[in-house]
Enzyme design. Structure first.
Site, mmCIF file in Angstrom:
data_model
loop_
_atom_site.group_PDB
_atom_site.id
_atom_site.type_symbol
_atom_site.label_atom_id
_atom_site.label_comp_id
_atom_site.label_asym_id
_atom_site.label_seq_id
_atom_site.Cartn_x
_atom_site.Cartn_y
_atom_site.Cartn_z
ATOM 1 N N GLU A 177 1.624 0.625 10.144
ATOM 2 C CA GLU A 177 2.147 -0.718 9.827
ATOM 3 C C GLU A 177 2.223 -1.620 11.066
ATOM 4 O OE1 GLU A 177 2.746 -1.489 6.625
ATOM 5 O OE2 GLU A 177 2.239 0.537 6.019
ATOM 6 N N SER A 201 0.825 -1.212 0.000
ATOM 7 C CA SER A 201 0.000 0.000 0.000
ATOM 8 C C SER A 201 0.861 1.265 0.000
ATOM 9 C CB SER A 201 -0.942 0.008 1.205
ATOM 10 O OG SER A 201 -0.233 0.168 2.405
HETATM 11 C C1 SIN Z 1 4.523 -1.575 2.035
HETATM 12 O O1 SIN Z 1 3.607 -1.158 1.343
HETATM 13 O O2 SIN Z 1 5.707 -1.376 1.688
HETATM 14 C C2 SIN Z 1 4.282 -2.302 3.316
HETATM 15 C C3 SIN Z 1 3.034 -3.075 3.371
HETATM 16 C C4 SIN Z 1 1.782 -2.274 3.247
HETATM 17 O O3 SIN Z 1 1.618 -1.282 3.969
HETATM 18 O O4 SIN Z 1 0.938 -2.604 2.420
#
Ligand code: SIN
Length: 184
Positions: free
Chosen positions: A99, A28
């Site tokens: 996160e 994301s």
């Molecule tokens: C990221 O996007 O790098 C980590 C995982 C996420 O938040 O989807």
């Protein structure tokens, strides 16, 4: 449900004293950019593959019906492409909260698609966190994503937004496109 990793991430001292840090986004963080950054550059990391193997109990699912979101698994010879952001250290404070469902900060070697390289950081959810769901048949992963819904919205939006963002970056990720095809 995972341990809240916010406090653990705040103990990381690796980047102390820097005025800016490269953050590599592979999920994301590519398409939901709700944090300030100084610049961003398409980038990739060696030895990792993106997988929808992490449970989401707080954003794209609930504790009773978790969704599935992206994490990285070690895969010698593979490259994972995404977006790198140059951020100031204080930006990590809200990101640690975003996160917190199992992701830990991890130092990686970043390669920018247009040439040079730098040390950077990722948020990584390993199989050691209790929200990790792991592998399953693609049809089962797609069905779980199709059903799940959480405070941040439908799980399908996470997947389809990521698939679209990767297309815009000209990145072919067979795992993501196979799942997106099943949901389309
Ligand atoms: C990221 O996007 O790098 C980590 C995982 C996420 O938040 O989807």
């Amino acid at each position: 449900m995972a341990l809240d990793t916010t406090a653990l991430n705040r103990q990381m001292t690796h980047f102390d004293g820097r005025d800016a840090i490269w953050l590599f986004g592979y999920g994301s963080l590519i398409w939901k950019v709700d944090f300030p950054y100084r610049e961003r550059r398409p980038a990739f990391i060696h030895g990792w593959s993106r997988r929808f193997w992490q449970g989401s109990h707080d954003h794209r699912g609930t504790p009773e019906a978790p969704g599935r979101v992206a994490t990285l698994v070690r895969d010698p010879g593979a490259e994972c492409h995404g977006m790198a952001y140059r951020i100031t250290p204080e930006v990590l404070t809200p990101l640690d909260v975003r996160e917190k469902n199992g992701y830990l900060r991890e130092v990686v070697a970043l390669n920018f698609t247009d040439g040079d390289s730098a040390e950077g950081l990722i948020y990584l959810a390993t199989e050691e966190n209790t929200a990790f769901l792991g592998d399953a048949p693609l049809d089962a992963i797609a069905a779980q994503i199709a059903r799940a819904h959480g405070p941040s919205g439908p799980n399908r939006d996470y997947l389809l937004n990521l698939a679209e963002a990767l297309r815009a970056l000209d990145v072919d990720d067979p795992h993501v496109s196979a799942l997106a095809q099943r949901l389309a």
